[in-house]
Write an enzyme that holds these catalytic residues in place. Structure first.
Site, PDB file in Angstrom:
ATOM      1  N   GLY A  60       0.811  -1.215   0.000  1.00  0.00           N
ATOM      2  CA  GLY A  60       0.000   0.000   0.000  1.00  0.00           C
ATOM      3  C   GLY A  60       0.844   1.264   0.000  1.00  0.00           C
ATOM      4  N   ARG A  61       2.144   1.087   0.248  1.00  0.00           N
ATOM      5  CA  ARG A  61       3.029   2.259   0.236  1.00  0.00           C
ATOM      6  C   ARG A  61       4.451   1.861  -0.144  1.00  0.00           C
ATOM      7  NH1 ARG A  61       4.681   3.511   6.354  1.00  0.00           N
ATOM      8  NH2 ARG A  61       4.269   1.487   7.246  1.00  0.00           N
ATOM      9  N   ASP A  88       9.772  -6.284   7.636  1.00  0.00           N
ATOM     10  CA  ASP A  88       8.741  -5.362   8.120  1.00  0.00           C
ATOM     11  C   ASP A  88       8.960  -4.938   9.567  1.00  0.00           C
ATOM     12  OD1 ASP A  88       7.582  -5.082   5.715  1.00  0.00           O
ATOM     13  OD2 ASP A  88       5.636  -5.893   6.258  1.00  0.00           O
ATOM     14  N   ASP A 109       1.465 -11.631   6.881  1.00  0.00           N
ATOM     15  CA  ASP A 109       1.953 -10.786   5.778  1.00  0.00           C
ATOM     16  C   ASP A 109       3.311 -10.176   6.109  1.00  0.00           C
ATOM     17  OD1 ASP A 109       0.090  -9.444   7.647  1.00  0.00           O
ATOM     18  OD2 ASP A 109       0.766  -7.633   6.638  1.00  0.00           O
ATOM     19  N   ASN A 110       3.758 -10.334   7.344  1.00  0.00           N
ATOM     20  CA  ASN A 110       5.073  -9.824   7.733  1.00  0.00           C
ATOM     21  C   ASN A 110       6.066 -10.964   7.945  1.00  0.00           C
ATOM     22  OD1 ASN A 110       4.118  -7.217   7.611  1.00  0.00           O
ATOM     23  ND2 ASN A 110       3.668  -7.090   9.789  1.00  0.00           N
ATOM     24  N   GLY A 116      -0.061   6.191   1.593  1.00  0.00           N
ATOM     25  CA  GLY A 116       1.059   5.678   0.814  1.00  0.00           C
ATOM     26  C   GLY A 116       2.420   6.177   1.279  1.00  0.00           C
TER      27      GLY A 116
HETATM   28  P1  AMP Z   1       2.422  -2.989   7.959  1.00  0.00           P
HETATM   29  O1  AMP Z   1       1.737  -2.799   9.257  1.00  0.00           O
HETATM   30  O2  AMP Z   1       3.439  -1.932   7.636  1.00  0.00           O
HETATM   31  O3  AMP Z   1       2.955  -4.368   7.775  1.00  0.00           O
HETATM   32  O4  AMP Z   1       1.291  -2.778   6.839  1.00  0.00           O
HETATM   33  C1  AMP Z   1       0.120  -3.517   6.759  1.00  0.00           C
HETATM   34  C2  AMP Z   1      -0.616  -3.139   5.490  1.00  0.00           C
HETATM   35  O5  AMP Z   1      -1.018  -1.769   5.532  1.00  0.00           O
HETATM   36  C3  AMP Z   1       0.206  -3.287   4.227  1.00  0.00           C
HETATM   37  O6  AMP Z   1      -0.675  -3.671   3.198  1.00  0.00           O
HETATM   38  C4  AMP Z   1       0.726  -1.890   4.005  1.00  0.00           C
HETATM   39  O7  AMP Z   1       1.049  -1.652   2.666  1.00  0.00           O
HETATM   40  C5  AMP Z   1      -0.469  -1.056   4.440  1.00  0.00           C
HETATM   41  N1  AMP Z   1      -0.075   0.291   4.891  1.00  0.00           N
HETATM   42  C6  AMP Z   1       0.554   0.622   6.031  1.00  0.00           C
HETATM   43  N2  AMP Z   1       0.727   1.953   6.119  1.00  0.00           N
HETATM   44  C7  AMP Z   1       0.198   2.498   4.992  1.00  0.00           C
HETATM   45  C8  AMP Z   1       0.066   3.835   4.482  1.00  0.00           C
HETATM   46  N3  AMP Z   1       0.519   4.881   5.146  1.00  0.00           N
HETATM   47  N4  AMP Z   1      -0.535   3.984   3.287  1.00  0.00           N
HETATM   48  C9  AMP Z   1      -0.993   2.925   2.600  1.00  0.00           C
HETATM   49  N5  AMP Z   1      -0.916   1.658   3.025  1.00  0.00           N
HETATM   50  C10 AMP Z   1      -0.323   1.430   4.204  1.00  0.00           C
HETATM   51 MG    MG Z   2       3.746  -5.466   6.443  1.00  0.00          MG
END
Ligand code: AMP
Ligand code: MG
Length: 500
Positions: A96-97, A266, A256-257, A130
């Protein structure tokens, strides 16, 4: 779509993931930022990838690292995946980013992803912007590189960039982009994405891709997909044992991590434990303590059972017949983990030979450490100096870490009885112990200090200094004792925020 003009900066791209079918990802360029500035390029890693660090740090290189220009040969994309977050099923996550620029094959023949994190919105952004903010980007840079220096498999940080833009979180914070390097960004959640859609064809293509890329020997096994599962489980058991042995708490072990290649990936609200306690949790988003230190092996096992379930359609045409070998393979995780962990504990205690009772000896120490609020890292580091058959003045620094020094003395007597059964000389033992018991880890309060200086004063000198300290974690570094110390009460970081 008309791609903007490609930058001439040289990456020897060979993008195997981009050659998979379209439903594996969304193709798009990163979103440009207004005023990119370089924070740091990782020179050693650049060399490992056969990239030119000077070129990366040039104005054009900075444009590339910020996502403002895409390098020639790149096939930028956001990967699709799903996952269980804190045990809850989420059918679609995805980058997502983050944008995968492509893959390069470094001088040791290892293929690695080059990814920008914080590079703008994608079709997987859901409600997110993002973007990433400076604090968590520095945390990921520091901890990932610290882990690499500690010898733990991990994604790496090639560069960090300030975007010149503010990002809205609890308050407005400076935006940043990390260039992340990984053997791949394929996750357990990538398999879940296709398995949950009953897309067996994609599942097979993904499994074949992973075998070719990460586990080539599995291709020659009698049952390649079962061998794939075995291999992932073995690497993950080894990885989590390494975490436990250095007191690392990942904080968000969602499926997912979890990297399919067995790298730590992650870095969010992760932290190293100071005072030893098995129930330690730092993450502010982990209210239930699901991902507490002592739970990490069990959670890894749970995540791998999910992976096994995803692979069932590939294991046998008859699903009933697929379950038994999958279950048997998953059931091997605890044994593999315990073996890796005990092997590591023996090394930490200076034991080269295997004896019954070694696990009890180690557990007894850990129990006393928990009861006496002893610092995890320093206890083992100072033990290296005290590993003699008779007590010496080297006992004092270890003893001092325990609320009740007697608790250490009583254990040390048992330890020395065990040491007396070992062959080999004491100097060698001390050196061996120092090679597995680090003096310097990315302690949470040190990371917090670096982030504060960067966020509030745009002062990156503390970041540079900490990176230099963490580069040689097993060596004594005279004059840098302060970096070995646990936090003073006022320095303790109570909770670590994800700060996404
Ligand atoms: P994470 O907690 O970083 O492992 O992210 C979990 C999910 O949320 C993943 O699909 C990331 O791409 C999405 N995500 C986290 N932060 C953002 C953000 N600021 N904008 C878009 N997607 C995000
Ligand atoms: Mg992640």
């Amino acid at each position: 779509m008309n791609a903007p003009e490609r930058a001439d900066i040289f990456f020897p791209f060979d993008n195997s993931y981009a050659r998979l079918p379209d439903r594996f990802f969304a193709r798009l360029d990163p979103e440009p930022v207004s005023a990119p500035r370089l924070i740091r390029v990782n020179t050693d890693l650049a060399h490992l990838l056969e990239l030119d660090p000077a070129q990366l740090a040039s104005p054009e290189g900075i444009e590339v690292l910020a996502g403002n220009r895409v390098p020639k040969g790149s096939d930028p994309l956001a990967m699709a995946y799903a996952g269980h977050q804190f045990g809850n099923w989420v059918p679609q996550l995805g980058d997502g980013r983050a944008i995968l620029l492509g893959e390069v094959v470094g001088h040791n023949g290892i293929r690695r992803d080059i990814q920008l994190k914080g590079s703008g919105r994608t079709p997987f952004s859901r409600m997110g912007d993002g973007r990433a903010v400076l604090g968590p980007i520095l945390r990921e840079y520091i901890v990932a590189e610290g882990m690499a220096a500690l010898g733990v498999p991990t994604t790496r940080a090639l560069a960090a960039i300030l975007t010149g833009e503010k990002v809205a979180r609890e308050k407005f914070l400076p935006g940043a982009v990390l260039t992340r390097v990984a053997q791949s960004h394929i996750r357990v959640g990538t398999f879940q994405f296709f398995a949950s859609r009953r897309d067996d064809e994609a599942l097979r293509l993904l499994a074949d891709h992973v075998i070719e890329r990460h586990y080539p020997d599995a291709a020659n096994a009698e049952r390649p997909y079962l061998a794939l599962l075995e291999n992932v489980i073995a690497r993950q058991a080894e990885l989590v044992a390494r975490w436990q042995l250095i007191g690392f708490i990942h904080g968000v072990m969602n499926t997912d991590n979890m990297s399919i290649a067995g790298e730590t990936i992650d870095y969010g609200p992760c932290a190293f434990m100071d005072t030893y306690h098995p129930e330690t949790v730092y993450s502010s988003i982990d209210q239930m303590g699901r991902y507490a230190y002592a739970n990490q092996p069990g959670i890894a096992h749970w995540n791998l059972a999910i992976l096994a379930q995803c692979l069932l359609p590939l294991l046998d045409e008859n699903q009933e017949k697929a379950i038994e070998p999958a279950q048997e393979t998953v059931d091997r995780f605890p044994g593999l983990y315990n073996d890796a962990y005990l092997t590591g504990l023996r090394a930490k205690l200076g034991l080269r030979e295997k004896r019954d009772g070694d696990k009890d000896l180690a557990d007894d120490l850990l129990k006393r450490m928990a009861e006496n609020e002893a610092d995890f890292t320093l206890t083992f580091r100072h033990l290296s100096d005290a590993a003699t058959l008779l007590p010496t003045e080297a006992d004092a620094p270890v003893r001092a870490l325990f609320n009740e020094g007697n608790a250490f003395d009583a254990w040390a007597e048992l330890w020395r009885k065990r040491l007396a059964q070992e062959a080999g000389d004491e100097t060698e033992r001390e050196a061996d112990m120092r090679r597995v018991n680090p003096a310097f880890i990315p302690r949470n309060h040190l990371v917090a200090e670096v982030i504060e200086a960067a966020e509030e004063r745009e002062d990156f000198k503390p970041f540079e200094e900490l990176m230099s300290v963490l580069a040689t974690p097993f060596e004594g570094q005279p004059g840098r004792e302060r970096f070995t110390l646990p936090p003073r009460p006022e320095q303790v970081v109570r909770q670590t925020f994800c700060g996404t």
